[in-house]
Design a protein around this motif. Structure first.
Motif, PDB file in Angstrom:
ATOM      1  N   ILE A 124      56.220  39.868 -16.085  1.00 37.77           N
ATOM      2  CA  ILE A 124      56.772  39.775 -17.428  1.00 37.77           C
ATOM      3  C   ILE A 124      55.665  39.320 -18.373  1.00 37.77           C
ATOM      4  CG2 ILE A 124      58.358  38.495 -18.926  1.00 37.77           C
ATOM      5  CD1 ILE A 124      60.313  38.350 -16.692  1.00 37.77           C
ATOM      6  N   HIS A 125      55.577  39.988 -19.502  1.00 38.14           N
ATOM      7  CA  HIS A 125      54.640  39.573 -20.540  1.00 38.14           C
ATOM      8  C   HIS A 125      55.208  38.376 -21.283  1.00 38.14           C
ATOM      9  CE1 HIS A 125      53.418  39.857 -24.874  1.00 38.14           C
ATOM     10  NE2 HIS A 125      52.242  39.771 -24.302  1.00 38.14           N
ATOM     11  N   ILE A 126      54.390  37.375 -21.508  1.00 35.54           N
ATOM     12  CA  ILE A 126      54.821  36.199 -22.269  1.00 35.54           C
ATOM     13  C   ILE A 126      53.836  35.926 -23.398  1.00 35.54           C
ATOM     14  CG2 ILE A 126      55.952  35.125 -20.284  1.00 35.54           C
ATOM     15  CD1 ILE A 126      53.532  33.126 -20.247  1.00 35.54           C
ATOM     16  N   VAL A 127      54.286  35.182 -24.387  1.00 37.41           N
ATOM     17  CA  VAL A 127      53.422  34.596 -25.409  1.00 37.41           C
ATOM     18  C   VAL A 127      53.528  33.089 -25.216  1.00 37.41           C
ATOM     19  CG1 VAL A 127      53.004  34.315 -27.868  1.00 37.41           C
ATOM     20  CG2 VAL A 127      53.757  36.527 -26.985  1.00 37.41           C
ATOM     21  N   LEU A 128      52.418  32.446 -24.923  1.00 36.88           N
ATOM     22  CA  LEU A 128      52.452  31.060 -24.476  1.00 36.88           C
ATOM     23  C   LEU A 128      53.152  30.143 -25.467  1.00 36.88           C
ATOM     24  CD1 LEU A 128      51.571  29.180 -22.172  1.00 36.88           C
ATOM     25  CD2 LEU A 128      49.427  28.805 -23.407  1.00 36.88           C
ATOM     26  N   HIS A 129      52.870  30.298 -26.765  1.00 36.66           N
ATOM     27  CA  HIS A 129      53.455  29.363 -27.730  1.00 36.66           C
ATOM     28  C   HIS A 129      54.942  29.612 -27.975  1.00 36.66           C
ATOM     29  CE1 HIS A 129      52.059  32.614 -30.558  1.00 36.66           C
ATOM     30  NE2 HIS A 129      53.219  32.354 -31.134  1.00 36.66           N
ATOM     31  N   LYS A 130      55.511  30.623 -27.330  1.00 33.39           N
ATOM     32  CA  LYS A 130      56.954  30.822 -27.382  1.00 33.39           C
ATOM     33  C   LYS A 130      57.668  30.182 -26.190  1.00 33.39           C
ATOM     34  CE  LYS A 130      56.900  33.171 -31.183  1.00 33.39           C
ATOM     35  NZ  LYS A 130      57.400  32.537 -32.434  1.00 33.39           N
ATOM     36  N   LEU A 131      56.894  29.744 -25.193  1.00 35.38           N
ATOM     37  CA  LEU A 131      57.463  29.083 -24.014  1.00 35.38           C
ATOM     38  C   LEU A 131      57.177  27.592 -23.969  1.00 35.38           C
ATOM     39  CD1 LEU A 131      56.952  31.452 -20.925  1.00 35.38           C
ATOM     40  CD2 LEU A 131      59.102  30.754 -21.977  1.00 35.38           C
ATOM     41  N   VAL A 132      56.121  27.166 -24.657  1.00 34.71           N
ATOM     42  CA  VAL A 132      55.745  25.752 -24.668  1.00 34.71           C
ATOM     43  C   VAL A 132      55.417  25.356 -26.107  1.00 34.71           C
ATOM     44  CG1 VAL A 132      54.853  25.860 -22.307  1.00 34.71           C
ATOM     45  CG2 VAL A 132      53.293  26.216 -24.240  1.00 34.71           C
ATOM     46  N   PRO A 133      55.454  24.071 -26.435  1.00 36.89           N
ATOM     47  CA  PRO A 133      55.160  23.648 -27.810  1.00 36.89           C
ATOM     48  C   PRO A 133      53.739  24.012 -28.238  1.00 36.89           C
ATOM     49  CG  PRO A 133      56.259  21.893 -26.593  1.00 36.89           C
ATOM     50  CD  PRO A 133      55.899  22.940 -25.579  1.00 36.89           C
ATOM     51  N   PHE A 134      53.628  24.545 -29.440  1.00 38.08           N
ATOM     52  CA  PHE A 134      52.321  24.842 -30.030  1.00 38.08           C
ATOM     53  C   PHE A 134      51.874  23.585 -30.768  1.00 38.08           C
ATOM     54  CE2 PHE A 134      49.632  27.114 -33.296  1.00 38.08           C
ATOM     55  CZ  PHE A 134      48.695  27.599 -32.392  1.00 38.08           C
ATOM     56  N   PRO A 135      50.813  22.937 -30.320  1.00 37.29           N
ATOM     57  CA  PRO A 135      50.504  21.579 -30.813  1.00 37.29           C
ATOM     58  C   PRO A 135      50.134  21.488 -32.283  1.00 37.29           C
ATOM     59  CG  PRO A 135      48.755  22.404 -29.384  1.00 37.29           C
ATOM     60  CD  PRO A 135      49.885  23.364 -29.267  1.00 37.29           C
ATOM     61  N   TRP A 136      49.767  22.595 -32.914  1.00 39.16           N
ATOM     62  CA  TRP A 136      49.308  22.536 -34.302  1.00 39.16           C
ATOM     63  C   TRP A 136      50.358  23.024 -35.289  1.00 39.16           C
ATOM     64  CZ3 TRP A 136      46.374  25.005 -30.403  1.00 39.16           C
ATOM     65  CH2 TRP A 136      45.388  24.181 -29.842  1.00 39.16           C
ATOM     66  N   ASP A 137      51.472  23.576 -34.797  1.00 43.02           N
ATOM     67  CA  ASP A 137      52.534  24.055 -35.682  1.00 43.02           C
ATOM     68  C   ASP A 137      53.804  24.237 -34.847  1.00 43.02           C
ATOM     69  OD1 ASP A 137      54.260  25.254 -37.459  1.00 43.02           O
ATOM     70  OD2 ASP A 137      52.934  26.915 -37.973  1.00 43.02           O
ATOM     71  N   ALA A 138      54.631  23.199 -34.816  1.00 42.19           N
ATOM     72  CA  ALA A 138      55.826  23.210 -33.965  1.00 42.19           C
ATOM     73  C   ALA A 138      56.794  24.328 -34.326  1.00 42.19           C
ATOM     74  CB  ALA A 138      56.531  21.859 -34.062  1.00 42.19           C
ATOM     75  N   SER A 139      56.749  24.811 -35.566  1.00 42.45           N
ATOM     76  CA  SER A 139      57.685  25.865 -35.973  1.00 42.45           C
ATOM     77  C   SER A 139      57.453  27.165 -35.211  1.00 42.45           C
ATOM     78  CB  SER A 139      57.564  26.120 -37.479  1.00 42.45           C
ATOM     79  OG  SER A 139      56.313  26.713 -37.805  1.00 42.45           O
ATOM     80  N   GLN A 140      56.260  27.343 -34.673  1.00 38.95           N
ATOM     81  CA  GLN A 140      55.947  28.562 -33.929  1.00 38.95           C
ATOM     82  C   GLN A 140      56.644  28.604 -32.565  1.00 38.95           C
ATOM     83  OE1 GLN A 140      54.288  31.125 -35.149  1.00 38.95           O
ATOM     84  NE2 GLN A 140      53.740  30.094 -37.061  1.00 38.95           N
ATOM     85  N   SER A 141      57.140  27.463 -32.113  1.00 41.73           N
ATOM     86  CA  SER A 141      57.705  27.370 -30.762  1.00 41.73           C
ATOM     87  C   SER A 141      59.207  27.111 -30.747  1.00 41.73           C
ATOM     88  CB  SER A 141      56.987  26.258 -29.986  1.00 41.73           C
ATOM     89  OG  SER A 141      55.591  26.476 -29.965  1.00 41.73           O
ATOM     90  N   VAL A 142      59.866  27.294 -31.885  1.00 44.11           N
ATOM     91  CA  VAL A 142      61.311  27.055 -31.944  1.00 44.11           C
ATOM     92  C   VAL A 142      62.019  27.911 -30.900  1.00 44.11           C
ATOM     93  CG1 VAL A 142      63.375  27.321 -33.371  1.00 44.11           C
ATOM     94  CG2 VAL A 142      61.270  26.409 -34.370  1.00 44.11           C
ATOM     95  N   GLY A 143      62.865  27.276 -30.099  1.00 40.99           N
ATOM     96  CA  GLY A 143      63.601  27.980 -29.054  1.00 40.99           C
ATOM     97  C   GLY A 143      62.892  28.017 -27.719  1.00 40.99           C
ATOM     98  N   HIS A 144      61.729  27.350 -27.614  1.00 41.81           N
ATOM     99  CA  HIS A 144      60.983  27.453 -26.355  1.00 41.81           C
ATOM    100  C   HIS A 144      61.748  26.850 -25.179  1.00 41.81           C
ATOM    101  CE1 HIS A 144      59.757  23.262 -27.260  1.00 41.81           C
ATOM    102  NE2 HIS A 144      59.563  23.161 -25.968  1.00 41.81           N
ATOM    103  N   GLU A 145      62.549  25.817 -25.424  1.00 37.73           N
ATOM    104  CA  GLU A 145      63.302  25.203 -24.325  1.00 37.73           C
ATOM    105  C   GLU A 145      64.287  26.205 -23.714  1.00 37.73           C
ATOM    106  OE1 GLU A 145      62.819  21.937 -27.555  1.00 37.73           O
ATOM    107  OE2 GLU A 145      63.376  24.068 -27.469  1.00 37.73           O
ATOM    108  N   LYS A 146      64.954  26.963 -24.582  1.00 35.12           N
ATOM    109  CA  LYS A 146      65.918  27.954 -24.093  1.00 35.12           C
ATOM    110  C   LYS A 146      65.210  29.063 -23.316  1.00 35.12           C
ATOM    111  CE  LYS A 146      69.641  31.033 -25.605  1.00 35.12           C
ATOM    112  NZ  LYS A 146      70.427  31.524 -26.775  1.00 35.12           N
TER     113      LYS A 146
END
Length: 232
Positions: free
Chosen positions: A21-43
């Protein structure tokens, strides 16, 4: 759901033991410089954990494709100039020679490894596809940090960050859980890079090689060469 149960069962019946499966890392874990980029990563992480568990019931492992770190626009680097690597046409690489970027990659892989027991592994493409590290499209000389180091050192080190992340994540796993594999694909590596990169890879990594590097062919009287893979 890209892999419903009946499809996993059919794959297993055909003898397949893993899918990716292709992933984008900042969509699965918190992006340390802009938390808005990772909204929903927990789900997303919970859903990945469920998929890995479902696939395991069919004897199939899930492998995640790493094509990281992604480039960011000039507006991002206006706020974080220290992280900027090689320019990429209105955007730029997150420089993987910078300790903060290395920590993001390492901690991100660790977080996934810790949260998803039974994950089959990760495979990395470090050149071509998206622009990622400063040398990913052969333009690393434009980065003051990565340029002097050369492509081989930068790409080998990037894969070491992934390997360290896996090891760190496994420290939080229960005893008996197998560690995810790290598969390094040489797709997109430029001539002359391979030998040095391979020599510098983590010892636990596996190398996956393109099957038709520079194969000379003739079809219908037309001579050509294959730069990677084909259906010829």
């Amino acid at each position: 759901d890209p892999y419903p149960d009946h499809y996993l069962a059919r794959l297993a019946a055909c003898g397949m033991d893993s899918v990716w499966i292709h992933i984008v890392l900042h969509k699965l874990v918190p992006f340390p410089w802009d938390a808005s980029q990772s909204v929903g990563h927990e789900k997303r992480l919970r859903n990945l954990r469920k998929l890995v568990a479902r696939a395991a019931k069919q004897g199939v492992k899930i492998i995640l494709y790493l094509n990281e770190p992604r480039t960011w626009p000039a507006s991002f680097f206006a706020k974080h100039p220290r992280l900027k690597g090689a320019d990429a046409g209105g955007a730029a690489s997150l420089c993987t020679s910078h300790p903060e970027v290395q920590a993001y990659l390492r901690n991100g892989v660790a977080a996934i490894t810790a949260a998803v027991p039974g994950l089959g592994g990760f495979f990395s493409i470090t050149a071509s596809e998206n622009r990622t590290n400063c040398w990913s499209h052969g333009q690393g000389a434009a980065c003051p940090r990565c340029g002097p180091r050369g492509a081989a050192a930068v790409i080998a080190e990037l894969n070491h960050q992934y390997a360290k992340g896996i090891r760190k994540g496994m420290e939080q796993q229960e005893e008996g859980v197998a560690a995810p594999q790290l598969i390094v694909w040489d797709w997109g590596w430029r001539p002359g890079w391979g030998e040095q990169i391979i020599a510098g890879l983590p010892k636990e990594a596996m190398l996956m090689s393109v099957s038709e590097w520079d194969v000379q062919i003739e079809r219908g009287g037309v001579k050509s060469s294959i730069g990677e893979y084909s259906i010829s």
